[in-house]
Design a protein around this motif. Structure first.
Motif, short mmCIF file in Angstrom:
data_model
loop_
_atom_site.label_atom_id
_atom_site.label_comp_id
_atom_site.label_asym_id
_atom_site.label_seq_id
_atom_site.Cartn_x
_atom_site.Cartn_y
_atom_site.Cartn_z
N PHE A 394 32.84 14.02 4.43
CA PHE A 394 32.76 14.91 3.28
C PHE A 394 32.68 16.36 3.76
N LEU A 395 33.16 17.27 2.92
CA LEU A 395 33.19 18.69 3.25
C LEU A 395 32.29 19.48 2.32
N LEU A 396 31.44 20.32 2.87
CA LEU A 396 30.66 21.26 2.07
C LEU A 396 31.52 22.48 1.75
N GLU A 397 31.13 23.21 0.71
CA GLU A 397 31.89 24.41 0.34
C GLU A 397 31.95 25.38 1.51
N ASN A 398 33.15 25.86 1.80
CA ASN A 398 33.33 26.77 2.93
C ASN A 398 32.88 28.18 2.57
N ILE A 399 33.04 29.09 3.52
CA ILE A 399 32.65 30.49 3.31
C ILE A 399 33.92 31.33 3.29
N GLU A 400 34.04 32.20 2.29
CA GLU A 400 35.22 33.08 2.19
C GLU A 400 34.90 34.43 2.82
N PHE A 401 35.86 34.94 3.59
CA PHE A 401 35.65 36.22 4.28
C PHE A 401 36.71 37.23 3.88
#
Length: 689
Positions: A394-401
């Motif tokens: 499963f993937l957690l919400e990523n971070i946008e840069f």
């Protein structure tokens, strides 16, 4: 870790506009909680959390630093973040993994440009907040004005929970609306707290603000509104219960005040952090999606759940190598165990687990849900990667840069420096997702890019100090972009006949501009096998290669949709490379027909200047193609807000100092890309062709 223990954890960040007193506040928190026994001062260069040499020399925070302290049986994990917009990535990734935040405002400046940026970031990740109006001892401090600015500019619902007794040099302490007491801070470092009955001069204000507070919290709960209407008040415990729930649900923002430098109001802020900000247990579950699908799952914030964690920061440590800061959302891990890096689909070993205090480390064997720790031993994990129990996917919400807006050429001074430069730059890009480097194919120069002049200045300084790389730096350049001006249909053919097998590729595309910031979209509408399926990716690859190198002046092309509508092939001569070249020809033909534009980064600039110099500063901004947005009086100064192209802002700090006899200051942050005027367009075209 039991649920009861998790409820005692507070994972918070301290964020603000530059020079609002974040690090000074953190230093006082560490002192009052017993984490340190000496108060560090930013101006003396000995602040605990500003451990980098560059931070100590400049008196600013550059990298977010983590620490853990204890207050009233609660464990508080704190991340002190930078205020300068060039290092906004540190705030972004910290807010992504935090449960709550303390947003610091200067009592004189109020809501400033980076305050708005930080607020938007906290809104994006739905982070509950407490506001601390700092510097109440400063000349021009105005608590009510700052509260109004928070309400109007940030579209927030502020609830005052204490107010100042006096201001400027007469700032004596605070009146707590919930306990109904005056709170005075005495002793050399404000360590002695005295509670007194409210004096007559503050009673009317106390009664008015307390009624407003009770009415606001009661309205949010049917049970309490009934009691309030019948009895006209609520108990202290009831107010706290309501206020905590409203804060966690982001329906209100508690506002308090003090002066960190003068040691007033910090202990009460610590009480509020424990009482009103959420624990990991209050964040009932963490959303995730199954890798390779859109199916959503919820991970409970408990130790018995499967392990999940998010790597939010990577740091190169001179003693232990790669240190990966990780927030654990569920389950637990221990030293020596193995986990899955879901993003990269590989196995990683947890070498050691450490708890950070600025740049010092304390080892621990096991880390559980709710913990923020450093992990030593992860080889391939980078910022934003999800770590999970072996076998999970499963993937957690990523971070946008944000994207880089400025770049410079960098050249090693010696052959030995050349060998070390690439390795050093690679390590720095692992640490900082807003820093990039590449090699210019035409000139063979190494190009580094970042968020601003200060960002790249710090990078080059670190190359010299940490990696012993001596390099010459070129003049900063603006990261321009290209865009197509209209919708058009275009054709591209690549035919080459040689003695043996030839080359044949033929495509017809429709090209149209997209909304600013939307990037690139490729759509395949080929029917009937006009182009075989195996060559469709070749067409897209040819388009992407051309987008990267640009058409007008060599800048990347953005915000464009390309639709493949027709074409033809040769059963023998057609190839991958032929269709790539045909697609490139078609895109160039589209630009020739529709025309294109060059986009330049537009910056949001706020200059705070003495009133007598206002006219000169406005005239100077106008001469830089600036558009004045707003002028606002602030105590003895005027705050001028403007939108100015980045290309016109190089060297502005020196100019501003000259115009204001050294008394003017400014901040600048990226706003958006905008089409540049015809004269600038023509100049860029001639320079690059």
């Amino acid at each position: 870790m039991s649920k009861k223990e998790i409820q005692k954890i507070r994972n918070i960040g301290i964020t603000a506009h530059i020079d609002s007193g974040k690090t000074t506040l953190t230093e006082r928190v560490l002192y009052y909680t017993g984490k340190t026994h000496k108060v560090g001062e930013v101006h003396d260069g000995n602040a605990t959390m500003d451990w980098m040499e560059q931070e100590q020399e400049r008196g600013i925070t550059i990298t977010s630093a983590a620490t853990t302290c204890y207050w009233k049986d609660a464990e508080i994990n704190i991340i002190d973040t930078p205020g300068h917009v060039d290092f906004t990535v540190e705030v972004e990734r910290s807010l992504r993994i935090l449960d709550g935040a303390v947003v610091v405002f200067c009592a004189v400046g109020g809501v400033q440009p980076q305050s708005e940026t930080v607020w938007r970031q906290a809104n994006k990740y739905n982070v509950p907040r407490i506001c601390f109006v700092n510097k109440m001892d400063r000349v021009g401090a105005d608590f009510e004005k700052v509260v109004d600015m928070i309400k109007d500019r940030l579209d927030a619902n502020p609830l005052i929970i204490n107010f100042p007794m006096g201001s400027e040099e007469n700032f004596l302490g605070i009146v707590d609306l919930i306990s109904g007491k005056e709170i005075h801070f005495t002793g050399d470092k404000g360590e002695n707290i005295q509670e007194k009955e409210i004096s007559d001069q503050y009673k009317d204000k106390y009664n008015t603000l307390r009624d407003q507070l009770i009415e606001s919290v009661a309205e949010a709960d049917d049970k309490y509104i009934e009691k309030y209407l019948e009895e006209g008040t609520l108990t202290e415990a009831e107010i706290k219960e309501c206020l905590r729930r409203l804060t966690i649900e982001n329906k209100c923002i508690p506002i308090c005040c003090g002066s960190a430098f003068k040691n007033k109001g910090v202990q009460t802020l610590l009480n509020y952090i424990v009482e009103y900000l959420p624990s990991p247990a209050d964040i009932v579950s963490t959303p995730a999606i199954l890798s390779g699908s859109e199916e959503k799952i919820e991970l409970r914030s408990i130790e018995d759940e499967v392990f999940s964690g998010l790597a939010f920061k990577v740091q190169t440590d001179p003693f232990v190598g790669k240190l990966t800061y990780t927030r654990i959302y569920s389950g637990k891990i221990q030293s020596g165990s193995y986990v899955t890096n879901v993003n990269k689909n590989l196995k990683e070993r947890i070498g050691r687990i450490v708890v950070m205090h600025s740049n010092s480390k304390t080892e621990k064997k096991v880390a559980s849900a709710g913990d923020i720790v450093g992990i030593i031993g992860l080889k391939k994990t980078t910022t934003g990667d999800t770590l999970s129990e072996m076998g999970q996917s499963f993937l957690l919400e990523n971070i946008e840069f944000p994207e880089s807006v400025i770049f410079v050429a960098i050249e090693p001074k010696t052959k030995s420096d050349q060998d070390k430069l690439s390795a050093a730059l690679l390590k720095l890009t692992e640490e900082d997702p807003t820093f990039h480097f590449k090699t210019d194919e035409e000139t063979s120069e190494t190009i580094i890019s970042g968020m601003g002049e200060l960002h790249l200045e710090i990078i080059t300084d670190r190359l010299k100090r940490e990696f012993s790389v001596e390099a010459n730096i070129g003049k900063p350049q603006v990261a321009y972009k290209e865009a197509i001006s209209g919708s058009v249909k275009a054709e591209g053919k690549f035919i080459r006949q040689t003695g043996g097998r030839g080359q044949f590729g033929h495509v017809v595309i429709e090209v149209e501009p997209m909304e600013r910031g939307k990037g690139f979209l490729f759509e395949n509408k080929i029917v009937g096998g006009a182009i075989p399926k195996e060559f469709i990716p070749s067409v897209e690859k040819g388009v992407l290669n051309t987008l990267a190198t640009g058409i007008l002046a060599g800048y990347p092309i953005v915000d464009i949709k390309v639709t493949l509508v027709f074409g033809s092939f040769h059963p023998v001569d057609s190839s991958d490379i032929a269709f790539q070249i045909a697609a490139s020809y078609a895109l160039k033909e589209a630009f020739k027909k529709a025309g294109g534009s060059i986009l330049e980064p537009l910056m949001k600039v706020e200059a705070e200047v003495p009133e007598p110099n206002m006219g000169d500063v406005i005239g100077d901004l106008n001469s830089r193609r600036g558009k004045i947005e707003n002028i606002e009086p602030r105590s003895s100064t005027q705050a001028i807000s403007a939108l100015v192209p980045l290309s016109e802002m190089f060297g502005y700090s020196t100019n501003l100092r000259s115009l204001t006899q050294g008394r003017g200051v400014y901040t600048m942050e990226f706003f958006r890309y905008s089409e540049c005027p015809k004269l600038v367009y023509e100049k860029l075209i001639s320079e690059n062709n």
